[in-house]
Scaffold this motif. Structure first.
Motif, mmCIF file in Angstrom:
data_model
loop_
_atom_site.group_PDB
_atom_site.id
_atom_site.type_symbol
_atom_site.label_atom_id
_atom_site.label_comp_id
_atom_site.label_asym_id
_atom_site.label_seq_id
_atom_site.Cartn_x
_atom_site.Cartn_y
_atom_site.Cartn_z
ATOM 1 N N UNK A 80 0.841 -1.200 0.000
ATOM 2 C CA UNK A 80 0.000 0.000 0.000
ATOM 3 C C UNK A 80 0.885 1.262 0.000
ATOM 4 N N UNK A 81 0.757 2.148 1.005
ATOM 5 C CA UNK A 81 1.653 3.302 1.056
ATOM 6 C C UNK A 81 3.105 2.854 1.130
ATOM 7 N N UNK A 82 3.348 1.723 1.769
ATOM 8 C CA UNK A 82 4.701 1.176 1.821
ATOM 9 C C UNK A 82 5.257 0.886 0.440
ATOM 10 N N UNK A 83 4.365 0.621 -0.529
ATOM 11 C CA UNK A 83 4.807 0.436 -1.900
ATOM 12 C C UNK A 83 5.359 1.721 -2.492
ATOM 13 N N UNK A 84 4.763 2.850 -2.115
ATOM 14 C CA UNK A 84 5.273 4.143 -2.572
ATOM 15 C C UNK A 84 6.631 4.436 -1.940
ATOM 16 N N UNK A 85 6.755 4.134 -0.649
ATOM 17 C CA UNK A 85 8.038 4.339 0.021
ATOM 18 C C UNK A 85 9.094 3.406 -0.562
ATOM 19 N N UNK A 86 8.708 2.169 -0.835
ATOM 20 C CA UNK A 86 9.634 1.211 -1.449
ATOM 21 C C UNK A 86 10.089 1.699 -2.817
ATOM 22 N N UNK A 87 9.175 2.307 -3.569
ATOM 23 C CA UNK A 87 9.521 2.870 -4.876
ATOM 24 C C UNK A 87 10.543 3.992 -4.719
ATOM 25 N N UNK A 88 10.334 4.845 -3.737
ATOM 26 C CA UNK A 88 11.299 5.911 -3.443
ATOM 27 C C UNK A 88 12.687 5.318 -3.165
ATOM 28 N N UNK A 89 12.730 4.271 -2.356
ATOM 29 C CA UNK A 89 14.013 3.651 -2.025
ATOM 30 C C UNK A 89 14.678 3.070 -3.261
ATOM 31 N N UNK A 90 13.872 2.427 -4.110
ATOM 32 C CA UNK A 90 14.421 1.799 -5.313
ATOM 33 C C UNK A 90 14.966 2.833 -6.300
ATOM 34 N N UNK A 91 14.426 4.038 -6.263
ATOM 35 C CA UNK A 91 14.897 5.100 -7.160
ATOM 36 C C UNK A 91 16.188 5.718 -6.641
ATOM 37 N N UNK A 92 16.303 5.873 -5.334
ATOM 38 C CA UNK A 92 17.408 6.641 -4.758
ATOM 39 C C UNK A 92 18.526 5.790 -4.159
ATOM 40 N N UNK A 93 18.333 4.484 -4.070
ATOM 41 C CA UNK A 93 19.351 3.610 -3.468
ATOM 42 C C UNK A 93 19.553 2.380 -4.357
ATOM 43 N N UNK A 94 20.713 1.734 -4.262
ATOM 44 C CA UNK A 94 20.999 0.569 -5.116
ATOM 45 C C UNK A 94 20.296 -0.710 -4.653
ATOM 46 N N UNK A 95 18.971 -0.661 -4.612
ATOM 47 C CA UNK A 95 18.156 -1.836 -4.315
ATOM 48 C C UNK A 95 18.212 -2.777 -5.521
ATOM 49 N N UNK A 96 18.220 -4.085 -5.272
ATOM 50 C CA UNK A 96 18.371 -5.040 -6.376
ATOM 51 C C UNK A 96 17.048 -5.418 -7.030
ATOM 52 N N UNK A 97 15.992 -5.603 -6.215
ATOM 53 C CA UNK A 97 14.673 -5.950 -6.750
ATOM 54 C C UNK A 97 13.596 -5.290 -5.900
ATOM 55 N N UNK A 98 12.434 -5.087 -6.526
ATOM 56 C CA UNK A 98 11.342 -4.365 -5.887
ATOM 57 C C UNK A 98 10.060 -5.186 -6.006
ATOM 58 N N UNK A 99 9.309 -5.272 -4.909
ATOM 59 C CA UNK A 99 7.996 -5.932 -4.911
ATOM 60 C C UNK A 99 6.970 -4.938 -4.384
ATOM 61 N N UNK A 100 5.924 -4.711 -5.157
ATOM 62 C CA UNK A 100 4.862 -3.773 -4.788
ATOM 63 C C UNK A 100 3.568 -4.547 -4.563
ATOM 64 N N UNK A 101 3.030 -4.478 -3.349
ATOM 65 C CA UNK A 101 1.801 -5.179 -2.982
ATOM 66 C C UNK A 101 0.694 -4.156 -2.751
#
Length: 237
Positions: A80-101
């Motif tokens: 939910x909102x955590x998906x938006x925060x996760x998206x922010x992290x994936x854009x600004x940090x070297x995250x390897x994979x992203x899952x949006x629920x």
């Protein structure tokens, strides 16, 4: 591959319980370090009057940096909102994979809410209100969520959604077709706008908003684990 970390971020007015079923599954089926922090003001008891969007995002960033103290690679999962925060992290940090629920790219699903309210009204007539899971879950939230906090949530949405095209890592997008909070079309909205070509769209026919508690959640968890473990996950078109 060295040590893998996985950060799970819950939703607005929620807590770790929203994603704990998936966290347990990942702990049972991998040797990853799985972190499920609770954002400031959130959890079983809400205290949202003195927190804001910047604090929630900064807290998630700090948890991500903490995982990198022990891990060589980190995946981020957001609900939910955590998906938006996760998206922010994936854009600004070297995250390897992203899952949006049930990512809150669009909200509210009015049609499903009216269906839920009709069910609620029927339960009131039959004096079975205490048995209605929807009522029990949201009554506390409705009473204890100040309007200011809702505006803070919308700040995150307004900042993040226009940046979806900047996502360039493999992304798994899951959505419940019975979701009364985030309309099902939100998943396709994200899928069509996200920048990466390595993306997977998963739709649950039985799930409402709390997708980690859906009747078919075991299948979803298996798909997520496979996606995260796989080194070459093709675009499903």
């Amino acid at each position: 591959m060295g040590q893998v970390g996985c950060l799970l971020i819950h939703g607005f007015t929620g807590g770790a319980y929203e994603v704990n079923p998936l966290a347990r599954y990942l702990r049972e089926h991998t040797d990853w370090i799985v972190s499920v922090p609770v954002l400031p003001g959130h959890g079983r008891t809400l205290n949202l009057r003195d927190t804001n969007a910047d604090e929630w995002v900064a807290f998630a960033e700090e948890e991500l940096r903490r995982l990198w103290l022990y891990c060589d690679e980190v995946y981020v999962i957001g609900f939910s909102m955590g998906g938006l925060i996760a998206t922010h992290l994936a854009i600004h940090y070297p995250v390897s994979k992203l899952v949006l629920l049930s990512a809150a790219a669009l909200y509210i699903n009015t049609r499903q809410i009216f269906k839920d309210l009709n069910e609620l009204a029927g339960n009131m007539v039959r004096r079975k209100l205490h048995e209605n899971e929807w009522f029990g879950h949201y009554k506390y939230k409705l009473i204890n969520t100040p309007l200011k906090a809702t505006f803070e949530f919308r700040k995150i949405a307004k900042r993040t959604i226009p940046l979806l095209e900047k996502i360039n890592i493999p992304t798994f997008i899951a959505q419940g077709q019975m979701d009364g909070i985030v309309p099902p079309k939100a998943a396709r909205y994200v899928y069509d706008r996200i920048g990466t070509y390595e993306k997977k769209l998963y739709l649950s026919k039985t799930s409402k908003h709390l997708i980690c508690y859906a009747a078919d959640c075991d299948k979803l968890f298996h798909e997520i684990a496979f996606f995260l473990k796989c080194t070459d996950y093709p675009d499903d078109g």
